[in-house]
Design a protein around this motif. Structure first.
Motif, mmCIF file in Angstrom:
data_model
loop_
_atom_site.group_PDB
_atom_site.id
_atom_site.type_symbol
_atom_site.label_atom_id
_atom_site.label_comp_id
_atom_site.label_asym_id
_atom_site.label_seq_id
_atom_site.Cartn_x
_atom_site.Cartn_y
_atom_site.Cartn_z
ATOM 1 N N GLU A 185 7.927 -4.076 11.539
ATOM 2 C CA GLU A 185 8.227 -2.681 11.761
ATOM 3 C C GLU A 185 8.710 -2.013 10.327
ATOM 4 O O GLU A 185 8.374 -1.833 9.383
ATOM 5 N N GLU A 186 10.117 -1.688 10.549
ATOM 6 C CA GLU A 186 10.814 -1.100 9.461
ATOM 7 C C GLU A 186 10.975 -1.882 8.148
ATOM 8 O O GLU A 186 10.643 -1.460 6.987
ATOM 9 N N HIS B 4 2.953 6.514 11.507
ATOM 10 C CA HIS B 4 3.380 6.040 12.736
ATOM 11 C C HIS B 4 2.897 7.042 13.888
ATOM 12 O O HIS B 4 3.106 8.283 13.669
ATOM 13 N N ASN C 95 9.535 4.301 12.387
ATOM 14 C CA ASN C 95 9.129 2.737 12.224
ATOM 15 C C ASN C 95 8.807 2.433 10.677
ATOM 16 O O ASN C 95 9.480 2.668 9.942
#
Length: 200
Positions: A3-4, A32, A166
């Motif tokens: 994710e991030e 996203h 995200n």
């Protein structure tokens, strides 16, 4: 890459390749879709979704994040490459640092942020922070405590206006920071409570 962290790593890798002379230009970013039902279900199972009225990430009480939808893509290039094509840069990227904290250890987020801040060696008094704080209660409270200890630095939380994107969250914060540098003024977003106290 997770994710991030994937968004951070994409920028870090592209910057490192350009700084090392391995590349001249790179397109980095992510998109996203916050309305995907399986994503909403996934975060609901973890207890992360915002269940109350939308508010700034700093004032969500029991916390939670509001997933956002968006795409952010940045052109990173060497100074020489930009000059050859006549492009006016928005900002100069000099470093990308990141870290990971254990959310199960109280103070973990704040300690990692302290280490990251020290590694940046900030000396310029015109510094500002664009944070990707999510609004999730514990992590956001620790980030707010860290930011309050740097009360002279203006802070803007991108999640308060755009939701949580995200993988695209870091690129969004970087884009807004770059726009601010090119304009000589911060982008208008809700401000951190410590800054609000200073301005009243």
């Amino acid at each position: 890459m997770g994710e991030e962290a994937a968004g951070v790593d994409a920028v870090r890798i592209a910057w490192a390749r350009i700084a090392a002379g391995q590349s001249e230009v790179a397109l980095v970013g992510a998109a996203h879709n916050g309305e995907r039902k399986e994503m909403l279900m996934l975060y609901e199972c973890g207890g992360f979704n915002l269940k109350t009225d939308f508010a700034s990430v700093w004032s969500r009480g029991s916390g939670g994040f509001a997933l956002g939808s968006g795409g952010v893509f940045l052109v990173l290039e060497s100074k020489m490459h930009a000059e050859r094509r006549g492009a006016k840069p928005f900002a100069r990227l000099v470093n990308v640092v990141s870290g990971h904290s254990s959310r199960s250890v109280p103070g973990g987020v704040e300690n990692v942020l302290k280490g990251l801040w020290a590694s940046l060696e900030v000396t310029d008094h015109t510094t500002a922070i664009y944070t990707a704080a999510t609004g999730a209660a514990d992590a956001t409270a620790e980030e707010a405590a860290f930011l309050s200890s740097h009360g002279d630095v203006p802070v803007r939380a991108v999640g308060s206006s755009f939701g949580h994107l995200n993988e695209a969250q870091f690129a969004l914060a970087l884009a807004l920071g770059s726009l601010s540098l090119s304009r000589g003024a911060l982008v208008l977003l809700p401000i951190h409570p410590a800054e609000r106290l200073r301005s009243t």
